[in-house]
Design an enzyme around this catalytic site. Structure first.
Site, PDB file in Angstrom:
ATOM      1  N   GLN A  79     -46.433  22.346 -18.804  1.00  0.00           N
ATOM      2  CA  GLN A  79     -47.741  22.439 -19.492  1.00  0.00           C
ATOM      3  C   GLN A  79     -48.568  23.611 -18.970  1.00  0.00           C
ATOM      4  O   GLN A  79     -49.215  24.304 -19.748  1.00  0.00           O
ATOM      5  CB  GLN A  79     -48.583  21.170 -19.272  1.00  0.00           C
ATOM      6  CG  GLN A  79     -47.809  19.890 -19.209  1.00  0.00           C
ATOM      7  CD  GLN A  79     -47.673  19.215 -20.548  1.00  0.00           C
ATOM      8  OE1 GLN A  79     -47.764  19.882 -21.585  1.00  0.00           O
ATOM      9  NE2 GLN A  79     -47.436  17.922 -20.537  1.00  0.00           N
ATOM     10  N   ASP A 103     -48.553  14.801 -26.446  1.00  0.00           N
ATOM     11  CA  ASP A 103     -48.921  14.120 -25.194  1.00  0.00           C
ATOM     12  C   ASP A 103     -50.303  14.536 -24.698  1.00  0.00           C
ATOM     13  O   ASP A 103     -50.900  13.842 -23.891  1.00  0.00           O
ATOM     14  CB  ASP A 103     -47.854  14.399 -24.131  1.00  0.00           C
ATOM     15  CG  ASP A 103     -47.530  15.870 -24.032  1.00  0.00           C
ATOM     16  OD1 ASP A 103     -48.323  16.614 -23.423  1.00  0.00           O
ATOM     17  OD2 ASP A 103     -46.494  16.304 -24.581  1.00  0.00           O
ATOM     18  N   ASP A 154     -47.721  18.150 -40.297  1.00  0.00           N
ATOM     19  CA  ASP A 154     -46.639  19.083 -39.996  1.00  0.00           C
ATOM     20  C   ASP A 154     -47.213  20.457 -39.649  1.00  0.00           C
ATOM     21  O   ASP A 154     -47.988  21.029 -40.423  1.00  0.00           O
ATOM     22  CB  ASP A 154     -45.728  19.162 -41.230  1.00  0.00           C
ATOM     23  CG  ASP A 154     -44.546  20.090 -41.000  1.00  0.00           C
ATOM     24  OD1 ASP A 154     -44.363  20.567 -39.854  1.00  0.00           O
ATOM     25  OD2 ASP A 154     -43.799  20.330 -41.964  1.00  0.00           O
ATOM     26  N   ASP A 173     -45.845  23.880 -28.752  1.00  0.00           N
ATOM     27  CA  ASP A 173     -45.244  22.971 -27.764  1.00  0.00           C
ATOM     28  C   ASP A 173     -44.384  21.976 -28.531  1.00  0.00           C
ATOM     29  O   ASP A 173     -44.788  20.853 -28.805  1.00  0.00           O
ATOM     30  CB  ASP A 173     -46.371  22.252 -27.014  1.00  0.00           C
ATOM     31  CG  ASP A 173     -45.825  21.213 -26.054  1.00  0.00           C
ATOM     32  OD1 ASP A 173     -44.619  21.242 -25.754  1.00  0.00           O
ATOM     33  OD2 ASP A 173     -46.614  20.357 -25.622  1.00  0.00           O
ATOM     34  N   SER A 174     -43.180  22.410 -28.891  1.00  0.00           N
ATOM     35  CA  SER A 174     -42.370  21.601 -29.795  1.00  0.00           C
ATOM     36  C   SER A 174     -41.224  20.921 -29.075  1.00  0.00           C
ATOM     37  O   SER A 174     -40.882  21.266 -27.946  1.00  0.00           O
ATOM     38  CB  SER A 174     -41.791  22.502 -30.883  1.00  0.00           C
ATOM     39  OG  SER A 174     -40.814  23.347 -30.326  1.00  0.00           O
ATOM     40  N   TYR A 242     -35.597  18.797 -17.455  1.00  0.00           N
ATOM     41  CA  TYR A 242     -35.122  19.367 -18.717  1.00  0.00           C
ATOM     42  C   TYR A 242     -33.655  19.738 -18.559  1.00  0.00           C
ATOM     43  O   TYR A 242     -33.224  20.095 -17.462  1.00  0.00           O
ATOM     44  CB  TYR A 242     -35.947  20.594 -19.109  1.00  0.00           C
ATOM     45  CG  TYR A 242     -37.262  20.264 -19.777  1.00  0.00           C
ATOM     46  CD1 TYR A 242     -37.493  18.993 -20.274  1.00  0.00           C
ATOM     47  CD2 TYR A 242     -38.253  21.210 -19.919  1.00  0.00           C
ATOM     48  CE1 TYR A 242     -38.694  18.684 -20.889  1.00  0.00           C
ATOM     49  CE2 TYR A 242     -39.462  20.906 -20.525  1.00  0.00           C
ATOM     50  CZ  TYR A 242     -39.672  19.637 -21.010  1.00  0.00           C
ATOM     51  OH  TYR A 242     -40.854  19.336 -21.620  1.00  0.00           O
TER      52      TYR A 242
HETATM   53  N1  SAM Z   1     -45.542  18.712 -23.855  1.00  0.00           N
HETATM   54  C1  SAM Z   1     -44.271  18.311 -23.573  1.00  0.00           C
HETATM   55  C2  SAM Z   1     -43.805  18.566 -22.153  1.00  0.00           C
HETATM   56  O1  SAM Z   1     -44.525  18.362 -21.211  1.00  0.00           O
HETATM   57  O2  SAM Z   1     -42.683  18.924 -21.974  1.00  0.00           O
HETATM   58  C3  SAM Z   1     -43.193  18.042 -24.493  1.00  0.00           C
HETATM   59  C4  SAM Z   1     -43.086  18.387 -25.922  1.00  0.00           C
HETATM   60  S1  SAM Z   1     -44.144  17.571 -27.073  1.00  0.00           S
HETATM   61  C5  SAM Z   1     -44.130  15.875 -26.740  1.00  0.00           C
HETATM   62  C6  SAM Z   1     -43.323  17.938 -28.567  1.00  0.00           C
HETATM   63  C7  SAM Z   1     -44.037  17.401 -29.786  1.00  0.00           C
HETATM   64  O3  SAM Z   1     -43.785  18.214 -30.925  1.00  0.00           O
HETATM   65  C8  SAM Z   1     -43.639  15.972 -30.155  1.00  0.00           C
HETATM   66  O4  SAM Z   1     -44.717  15.125 -29.941  1.00  0.00           O
HETATM   67  C9  SAM Z   1     -43.252  16.077 -31.640  1.00  0.00           C
HETATM   68  O5  SAM Z   1     -43.668  14.963 -32.396  1.00  0.00           O
HETATM   69  C10 SAM Z   1     -43.977  17.348 -32.057  1.00  0.00           C
HETATM   70  N2  SAM Z   1     -43.444  17.993 -33.252  1.00  0.00           N
HETATM   71  C11 SAM Z   1     -42.149  18.127 -33.621  1.00  0.00           C
HETATM   72  N3  SAM Z   1     -42.060  18.728 -34.801  1.00  0.00           N
HETATM   73  C12 SAM Z   1     -43.322  19.022 -35.214  1.00  0.00           C
HETATM   74  C13 SAM Z   1     -43.869  19.665 -36.375  1.00  0.00           C
HETATM   75  N4  SAM Z   1     -43.073  20.118 -37.346  1.00  0.00           N
HETATM   76  N5  SAM Z   1     -45.210  19.777 -36.457  1.00  0.00           N
HETATM   77  C14 SAM Z   1     -46.009  19.320 -35.467  1.00  0.00           C
HETATM   78  N6  SAM Z   1     -45.552  18.703 -34.361  1.00  0.00           N
HETATM   79  C15 SAM Z   1     -44.217  18.555 -34.233  1.00  0.00           C
END
Ligand code: SAM
Length: 304
Positions: A79, A103, A154, A173-174, A242
């Site tokens: 982060q 998150d 989205d 952050d995907s 990871y």
């Molecule tokens: N922040 C994190 C870390 O500490 O490693 C991890 C990644 S974060 C939880 C990734 C997020 O991207 C997920 O919550 C997922 O739902 C979201 N996500 C995936 N595809 C997406 C999209 N097309 N649009 C918006 N959010 C998306």
């Protein structure tokens, strides 16, 4: 004597009871495992399976579709880097867009920058937001900042409709490109990011592992070189939970005032961000070091 070669050693059992093993076609032939103390949440949203468990050594863990997204112990390394690599590279960031990041950890980090006036965040999955608020309060604290405007939707569609030239920085952050995040790694998405940035604006996207995904990284780099007419750089950090223990970021800027990502010019004033706790990982030296690449990757990335 070598013993009985036909019998499989006990330690080769594939699934160890009481342990979580992360298996995916994105890292065939290997699986990092964590010892589980207790499963705290299990659900299925419209987009993915969501699990939270208490691990023996990394604190609480958030898992989406079988893939670790964060653990309490090492989330800082991700982060802080995905946020401060772009924001410390430009003067006075004011308007920031976060795609994904449900998150709240990236929001927590963006909030450390006192010049920021507005943070839009577009996360596709409300369940990730709700679960993070319930189980990861030190991460989801980012949502408490009054500058945050959360949109559940989205990120691809959000960016298509974003006003041209409206953001100083976009942070993507995907999750991995299998599932809802697939399009976040494709060329049209990067084109709409470039459109939404002001001249000399910056983007930082999650860009997978040097050890596992050079093919994906090559594609991202060549797309970005076509689209972003400022600078295009790859940086990386170490995140033990990871796959392969590292994760990279693509950092690009649009045509306009030059951005030298390797030499941060906008340090974080830690006294202005006390409520979010101290920085645990990021500093100016590690910022510059993050752009040093191993030779095998340097050859490929610089030739694109
Ligand atoms: N922040 C994190 C870390 O500490 O490693 C991890 C990644 S974060 C939880 C990734 C997020 O991207 C997920 O919550 C997922 O739902 C979201 N996500 C995936 N595809 C997406 C999209 N097309 N649009 C918006 N959010 C998306």
């Amino acid at each position: 004597e070598n013993g009985d070669q036909t019998k499989e050693p006990a330690c080769f059992s594939t699934v160890i009871p009481g342990w979580f093993s992360e298996m995916s076609p994105m890292w065939p032939g290997e699986a990092h495992s964590l010892k589980v103390e207790k499963v705290l949440f299990q659900g299925k949203s419209d987009y993915q399976d969501v699990i939270v468990f208490q691990s023996a050594t990394y604190g609480k863990v958030l898992v989406l579709d079988g893939v670790i997204q964060l653990t309490e112990r090492d989330e800082c390394a991700y982060q802080e880097m995905i946020t401060h690599l772009p924001l410390c590279s430009i003067p006075n960031p004011k308007k920031v867009l976060v795609i994904g990041g449900g998150d709240g950890g990236v929001l927590r980090e963006v909030a450390r920058h006192p010049t920021v006036e507005h943070i839009d965040m577009c996360e596709i999955d409300k369940m990730v937001v709700d679960v993070s608020k319930q189980f990861f309060p030190d991460v989801a604290i980012g949502y408490e900042d009054p500058r945050v405007n959360l949109v559940i939707g989205d990120g691809v569609a959000f960016l298509k409709n974003a006003a041209e030239g409206s953001y100083d920085a976009v942070i993507v952050d995907s999750s991995d490109p299998i599932g809802p995040a697939k399009e976040l790694f494709e060329k049209p998405f990067f084109q709409s990011v470039a459109r939404a940035l002001r001249p000399g604006g910056v983007v930082c996207t999650q860009a997978e592992s040097l050890w596992l995904h050079m093919d994906i990284i090559e594609d991202i780099v060549s797309n970005c070189r076509e689209i972003f007419k400022g600078s295009v750089n790859y940086a990386w950090t170490s995140v033990p939970t990871y796959p392969s223990g590292v994760i990279g970021f693509m950092l690009c800027s649009t045509e306009g005032p030059e951005v030298d990502f390797k030499h941060p010019l906008n340090p974080i004033d830690e006294s202005s961000s006390k409520s979010n706790g101290p920085l645990k990982f990021y500093n100016a030296e590690i910022h510059s070091a993050a752009f040093c690449l191993p030779s095998f990757a340097k050859k490929v990335i610089e030739s694109k």
